[in-house]
Design an enzyme around this catalytic site. Structure first.
Site, PDB file in Angstrom:
ATOM      1  N   VAL A 157      83.437  -5.056  41.954  1.00  0.00           N
ATOM      2  CA  VAL A 157      82.581  -4.327  42.897  1.00  0.00           C
ATOM      3  C   VAL A 157      83.090  -4.528  44.313  1.00  0.00           C
ATOM      4  O   VAL A 157      83.232  -3.568  45.087  1.00  0.00           O
ATOM      5  CB  VAL A 157      81.113  -4.767  42.770  1.00  0.00           C
ATOM      6  N   TYR A 158      83.384  -5.751  44.668  1.00  0.00           N
ATOM      7  CA  TYR A 158      83.914  -6.056  46.005  1.00  0.00           C
ATOM      8  C   TYR A 158      85.200  -5.275  46.268  1.00  0.00           C
ATOM      9  O   TYR A 158      85.368  -4.668  47.339  1.00  0.00           O
ATOM     10  CB  TYR A 158      84.163  -7.547  46.118  1.00  0.00           C
ATOM     11  N   ALA A 159      86.107  -5.285  45.314  1.00  0.00           N
ATOM     12  CA  ALA A 159      87.373  -4.578  45.484  1.00  0.00           C
ATOM     13  C   ALA A 159      87.144  -3.074  45.647  1.00  0.00           C
ATOM     14  O   ALA A 159      87.792  -2.417  46.475  1.00  0.00           O
ATOM     15  CB  ALA A 159      88.293  -4.845  44.290  1.00  0.00           C
ATOM     16  N   LEU A 161      84.492  -1.587  46.882  1.00  0.00           N
ATOM     17  CA  LEU A 161      83.894  -1.314  48.186  1.00  0.00           C
ATOM     18  C   LEU A 161      84.894  -1.505  49.317  1.00  0.00           C
ATOM     19  O   LEU A 161      84.853  -0.774  50.314  1.00  0.00           O
ATOM     20  CB  LEU A 161      82.665  -2.190  48.380  1.00  0.00           C
ATOM     21  N   LYS A 162      85.782  -2.458  49.188  1.00  0.00           N
ATOM     22  CA  LYS A 162      86.778  -2.648  50.232  1.00  0.00           C
ATOM     23  C   LYS A 162      87.806  -1.520  50.228  1.00  0.00           C
ATOM     24  O   LYS A 162      88.370  -1.186  51.275  1.00  0.00           O
ATOM     25  CB  LYS A 162      87.458  -4.017  50.072  1.00  0.00           C
TER      26      LYS A 162
END
Length: 252
Positions: A157-159, A161-162
């Site tokens: 998820v973090y990847a 969004l980034k």
């Protein structure tokens, strides 16, 4: 750290200024004699940032506490903090890179990560760009990450969004460029903040393994990110926009 006279007296808004990279950015702009305002959700962290600036003999930055997941409250808080003035620069730093494997992510987790890592960047850029347009100048810097470029496991998820930060940056640069507003992103590698050092303490060898992947054998520190943010907000980078600047010591 380089000195940028063009930043002196200019109003700069930083999110997540209570610790880590954000605190370093606040301190760096204060050292340039900018008029610094920042928001954070952590009262103790915000107080420590202000204290570090004051300890250097600099005027204290203005700060306010707010949970950036609450957009309406965030926009009200920022408007009050800025006193209705147009910001020269916005540094969208706040985020959370807590690992969570694919199989464990719920819909609620997804929505929370979007709110913590991306949504506020969009709406704060929307809010401050109105004043920047009226002033016909401004700079927005969005904090991304190389996580999506590496295809980092354990943080899907973090990847995701980034990677969206890069798209947001490119689109906003195109939309706002006619008003002399520049929009760029910084994509750091593994920055050794206090939080990251604490997380890695259980396996100190991971620091060396990561360093072995870098071309330059020096760990990234919050100050390195702050130095790049200064340049991107100063007049010295006047024709730089729409770009994601990778700051990773040569990992990618």
């Amino acid at each position: 750290m380089a000195t940028y006279p063009s930043l002196s007296g200019r109003l700069v808004l930083v999110t997540g200024g209570g610790g880590g990279i954000g605190a370093a950015i606040v301190e760096a702009f204060a050292a340039q004699h900018a008029d610094v305002a920042f928001v954070d959700v952590d009262a103790d962290g915000a107080a420590r940032t202000v204290a570090r600036v004051v300890d250097r003999g600099l005027p204290p930055p203005r700060c306010a506490l707010v949970d950036l997941r609450d957009i309406e409250r965030t926009l009200q808080t920022v408007d009050t903090l800025l006193g209705g003035r147009a910001a020269h620069a916005l540094v969208n730093n706040a985020g959370n890179d807590t690992a969570q494997p694919l199989a464990e992510v719920t819909v609620a987790d997804w929505d929370d990560r979007v709110a913590v890592n991306l949504r506020h960047q969009f709406f704060l850029a929307q809010a401050v760009s109105a004043g920047m347009r009226a002033a016909r100048r401004g700079a927005i810097v969005n904090l991304g990450s190389i996580a999506w470029m590496m295809g980092a496991a354990g943080v899907p998820v973090y990847a995701t969004l980034k990677s969206a930060v890069a798209g947001l940056t490119k689109s906003l640069a195109r939309e706002l460029g006619a008003d002399n507003i520049r929009v760029n992103a910084i994509a750091p590698g593994w920055v050794l903040t206090e939080r990251q050092l604490a997380k890695g303490a259980a396996d100190p060898s991971k620091f060396q393994r990561y360093l072995d992947r870098q071309c330059l054998k020096t760990h990234l520190r919050p100050e390195h990110v702050a130095e790049l943010a200064l340049w991107l907000c100063a007049d010295e980078s006047a024709l730089c926009t729409g770009q994601t600047y990778i700051l990773d010591g040569g990992v990618i």
